[in-house]
Design a protein around this motif. Sequence first.
Motif, PDB file in Angstrom:
ATOM      1  N   TYR A 106       0.773  -1.238   0.000  1.00 26.12           N
ATOM      2  CA  TYR A 106       0.000   0.000   0.000  1.00 26.12           C
ATOM      3  C   TYR A 106       0.810   1.298   0.000  1.00 26.12           C
ATOM      4  O   TYR A 106       0.243   2.355  -0.255  1.00 26.12           O
ATOM      5  CB  TYR A 106      -0.949   0.013   1.210  1.00 26.12           C
ATOM      6  CG  TYR A 106      -1.861  -1.180   1.245  1.00 26.12           C
ATOM      7  CD1 TYR A 106      -2.904  -1.292   0.334  1.00 26.12           C
ATOM      8  CD2 TYR A 106      -1.664  -2.216   2.150  1.00 26.12           C
ATOM      9  CE1 TYR A 106      -3.737  -2.400   0.336  1.00 26.12           C
ATOM     10  CE2 TYR A 106      -2.496  -3.328   2.160  1.00 26.12           C
ATOM     11  CZ  TYR A 106      -3.532  -3.415   1.259  1.00 26.12           C
ATOM     12  OH  TYR A 106      -4.349  -4.523   1.255  1.00 26.12           O
ATOM     13  N   ARG A 110       2.397   3.417  -4.458  1.00 22.17           N
ATOM     14  CA  ARG A 110       1.801   4.742  -4.619  1.00 22.17           C
ATOM     15  C   ARG A 110       2.826   5.874  -4.552  1.00 22.17           C
ATOM     16  O   ARG A 110       2.486   7.040  -4.739  1.00 22.17           O
ATOM     17  CB  ARG A 110       0.742   4.958  -3.545  1.00 22.17           C
ATOM     18  CG  ARG A 110      -0.517   4.126  -3.724  1.00 22.17           C
ATOM     19  CD  ARG A 110      -1.279   4.571  -4.963  1.00 22.17           C
ATOM     20  NE  ARG A 110      -2.658   4.098  -4.967  1.00 22.17           N
ATOM     21  CZ  ARG A 110      -3.617   4.610  -5.716  1.00 22.17           C
ATOM     22  NH1 ARG A 110      -3.337   5.608  -6.540  1.00 22.17           N
ATOM     23  NH2 ARG A 110      -4.847   4.134  -5.671  1.00 22.17           N
ATOM     24  N   TRP A 243      -6.662  -6.011   5.139  1.00 18.22           N
ATOM     25  CA  TRP A 243      -5.595  -5.395   4.339  1.00 18.22           C
ATOM     26  C   TRP A 243      -4.490  -6.378   4.004  1.00 18.22           C
ATOM     27  O   TRP A 243      -3.857  -6.288   2.948  1.00 18.22           O
ATOM     28  CB  TRP A 243      -5.019  -4.166   5.039  1.00 18.22           C
ATOM     29  CG  TRP A 243      -4.200  -4.425   6.277  1.00 18.22           C
ATOM     30  CD1 TRP A 243      -4.601  -4.299   7.567  1.00 18.22           C
ATOM     31  CD2 TRP A 243      -2.823  -4.826   6.330  1.00 18.22           C
ATOM     32  NE1 TRP A 243      -3.569  -4.602   8.432  1.00 18.22           N
ATOM     33  CE2 TRP A 243      -2.468  -4.931   7.697  1.00 18.22           C
ATOM     34  CE3 TRP A 243      -1.856  -5.114   5.369  1.00 18.22           C
ATOM     35  CZ2 TRP A 243      -1.199  -5.315   8.122  1.00 18.22           C
ATOM     36  CZ3 TRP A 243      -0.574  -5.497   5.789  1.00 18.22           C
ATOM     37  CH2 TRP A 243      -0.264  -5.591   7.147  1.00 18.22           C
ATOM     38  N   TYR A 288      -2.076  12.382   1.465  1.00 19.23           N
ATOM     39  CA  TYR A 288      -1.992  11.576   0.245  1.00 19.23           C
ATOM     40  C   TYR A 288      -2.341  10.117   0.553  1.00 19.23           C
ATOM     41  O   TYR A 288      -3.121   9.486  -0.164  1.00 19.23           O
ATOM     42  CB  TYR A 288      -0.587  11.678  -0.327  1.00 19.23           C
ATOM     43  CG  TYR A 288      -0.361  10.872  -1.582  1.00 19.23           C
ATOM     44  CD1 TYR A 288      -0.890  11.280  -2.810  1.00 19.23           C
ATOM     45  CD2 TYR A 288       0.406   9.708  -1.546  1.00 19.23           C
ATOM     46  CE1 TYR A 288      -0.684  10.545  -3.960  1.00 19.23           C
ATOM     47  CE2 TYR A 288       0.625   8.971  -2.695  1.00 19.23           C
ATOM     48  CZ  TYR A 288       0.082   9.388  -3.903  1.00 19.23           C
ATOM     49  OH  TYR A 288       0.299   8.651  -5.043  1.00 19.23           O
ATOM     50  N   GLY A 291      -5.991   9.410   1.053  1.00 18.80           N
ATOM     51  CA  GLY A 291      -6.721   9.274  -0.198  1.00 18.80           C
ATOM     52  C   GLY A 291      -6.478   7.957  -0.898  1.00 18.80           C
ATOM     53  O   GLY A 291      -7.417   7.306  -1.386  1.00 18.80           O
ATOM     54  N   THR A 292      -5.223   7.502  -0.939  1.00 23.11           N
ATOM     55  CA  THR A 292      -4.932   6.258  -1.657  1.00 23.11           C
ATOM     56  C   THR A 292      -5.511   5.042  -0.943  1.00 23.11           C
ATOM     57  O   THR A 292      -5.951   4.090  -1.590  1.00 23.11           O
ATOM     58  CB  THR A 292      -3.414   6.071  -1.842  1.00 23.11           C
ATOM     59  OG1 THR A 292      -2.774   5.982  -0.564  1.00 23.11           O
ATOM     60  CG2 THR A 292      -2.823   7.207  -2.645  1.00 23.11           C
ATOM     61  N   ARG A 294      -8.243   4.879   0.657  1.00 27.11           N
ATOM     62  CA  ARG A 294      -9.673   4.787   0.356  1.00 27.11           C
ATOM     63  C   ARG A 294      -9.899   3.943  -0.897  1.00 27.11           C
ATOM     64  O   ARG A 294     -10.924   3.276  -1.035  1.00 27.11           O
ATOM     65  CB  ARG A 294     -10.265   6.184   0.158  1.00 27.11           C
ATOM     66  CG  ARG A 294     -10.403   7.006   1.426  1.00 27.11           C
ATOM     67  CD  ARG A 294     -11.306   8.209   1.182  1.00 27.11           C
ATOM     68  NE  ARG A 294     -11.418   9.028   2.388  1.00 27.11           N
ATOM     69  CZ  ARG A 294     -10.866  10.223   2.527  1.00 27.11           C
ATOM     70  NH1 ARG A 294     -10.160  10.742   1.535  1.00 27.11           N
ATOM     71  NH2 ARG A 294     -11.010  10.913   3.638  1.00 27.11           N
ATOM     72  N   GLU A 295      -8.941   3.989  -1.815  1.00 25.04           N
ATOM     73  CA  GLU A 295      -9.050   3.225  -3.056  1.00 25.04           C
ATOM     74  C   GLU A 295      -8.460   1.826  -2.931  1.00 25.04           C
ATOM     75  O   GLU A 295      -8.980   0.868  -3.510  1.00 25.04           O
ATOM     76  CB  GLU A 295      -8.318   3.966  -4.185  1.00 25.04           C
ATOM     77  CG  GLU A 295      -8.857   5.347  -4.483  1.00 25.04           C
ATOM     78  CD  GLU A 295      -8.061   6.037  -5.574  1.00 25.04           C
ATOM     79  OE1 GLU A 295      -7.514   5.319  -6.442  1.00 25.04           O
ATOM     80  OE2 GLU A 295      -7.990   7.265  -5.572  1.00 25.04           O
ATOM     81  N   ASP A 296      -7.366   1.686  -2.168  1.00 28.61           N
ATOM     82  CA  ASP A 296      -6.594   0.449  -2.183  1.00 28.61           C
ATOM     83  C   ASP A 296      -6.963  -0.540  -1.088  1.00 28.61           C
ATOM     84  O   ASP A 296      -6.838  -1.757  -1.270  1.00 28.61           O
ATOM     85  CB  ASP A 296      -5.091   0.769  -2.034  1.00 28.61           C
ATOM     86  CG  ASP A 296      -4.567   1.591  -3.193  1.00 28.61           C
ATOM     87  OD1 ASP A 296      -5.209   1.605  -4.246  1.00 28.61           O
ATOM     88  OD2 ASP A 296      -3.494   2.223  -3.024  1.00 28.61           O
ATOM     89  N   ASP A 303     -16.657  -5.548  -0.750  1.00 24.54           N
ATOM     90  CA  ASP A 303     -16.710  -4.190  -1.315  1.00 24.54           C
ATOM     91  C   ASP A 303     -16.090  -4.155  -2.710  1.00 24.54           C
ATOM     92  O   ASP A 303     -15.173  -4.883  -3.000  1.00 24.54           O
ATOM     93  CB  ASP A 303     -15.904  -3.229  -0.400  1.00 24.54           C
ATOM     94  CG  ASP A 303     -16.714  -2.879   0.841  1.00 24.54           C
ATOM     95  OD1 ASP A 303     -17.849  -3.368   0.959  1.00 24.54           O
ATOM     96  OD2 ASP A 303     -16.182  -2.141   1.691  1.00 24.54           O
TER      97      ASP A 303
END
Length: 303
Positions: A106, A110, A243, A288, A291-292, A294-296, A303
């Motif tokens: 994660y 990025r 995760w 940053y 935000g990432t 939330r996507e990863d 989900d």
Amino acid sequence: MDRLDAIRLFLRVVECGSFSAAAKEAGVGQSAVSKQVAALEGQFNQQLLKRSSRGIALTGAGKAFYDGALRLRDEFEQLETRVKFGADEAAGTLRISVAPVFGRFYIVPRLPALLERHPALNIELRVSERHVNLIEENIDVAIRHGELQDSALTQRKLAESPLITLASPEYLAKHGTPTSPSELSRHQCIAFNGGRGVHPWRFLDEYGKPFTLMPQGRFQSNDGEQQRAAALAGMGITQFPAWLAGPDLASGALVPVLREFAVGSMPVSAVFATKQMTNSKVRVFVEYLLGTLREDLPLGVGD
């Protein structure tokens, strides 16, 4: 060479582990580097480095000077950034502490986009399963999992990762898929044992009330990555934060079971010293990552 350059050179000697490597990097002779370090030692009337045939080592005074010099270098880099680019630009070296798997899944994937946005920013990733001392080890920000107890640090919760129970399709095809937690007694359970006994698994019962179950099986580990590897190898059913299985859930290499009985989650947080709250590079990285993730990050089964 001015005093700040001498301090920077001293830092590189320590970080490179030798005078010759630091001299080669700086494009000067080794004798020039030795003279600069000797001048610093003369200024403070203290030996900062021990020299031997095996290399160099910091003395007690050297360790104190090194820690302070790191902070001085970082503060000067921030000052340079504010003058050149403005107060909100991130620059200098950001030192991050992260667990190995979380960093690999994660953080590192990025980083290219972050570094492209902030060309004056550098990243130093310190990978460790232990909770490092941020102040002593000069870490700007650490990514930690679970409930945090250290009130001397500031924390920013980034996400909640649910606890899930899962297994490989091959294991389930061979041994069957449990339809209730009580059926786990007939399966091999891959448990976490941190040295003080097996960690219980948490579920909701058929009435929606929480209960715990002690997993039983022939394999257990004190490392979540080994639990994951064992599950991928078809050794049984396991439970851990979602995760840790993000790529495996996406590919179907591991599949969730007992979804209707799932309960509980583990927070993922950014932790830093309170004084770092105004540090632009820490602030930019934390926002940053928020935000990432939330996507990863798998925030919920299915989900």
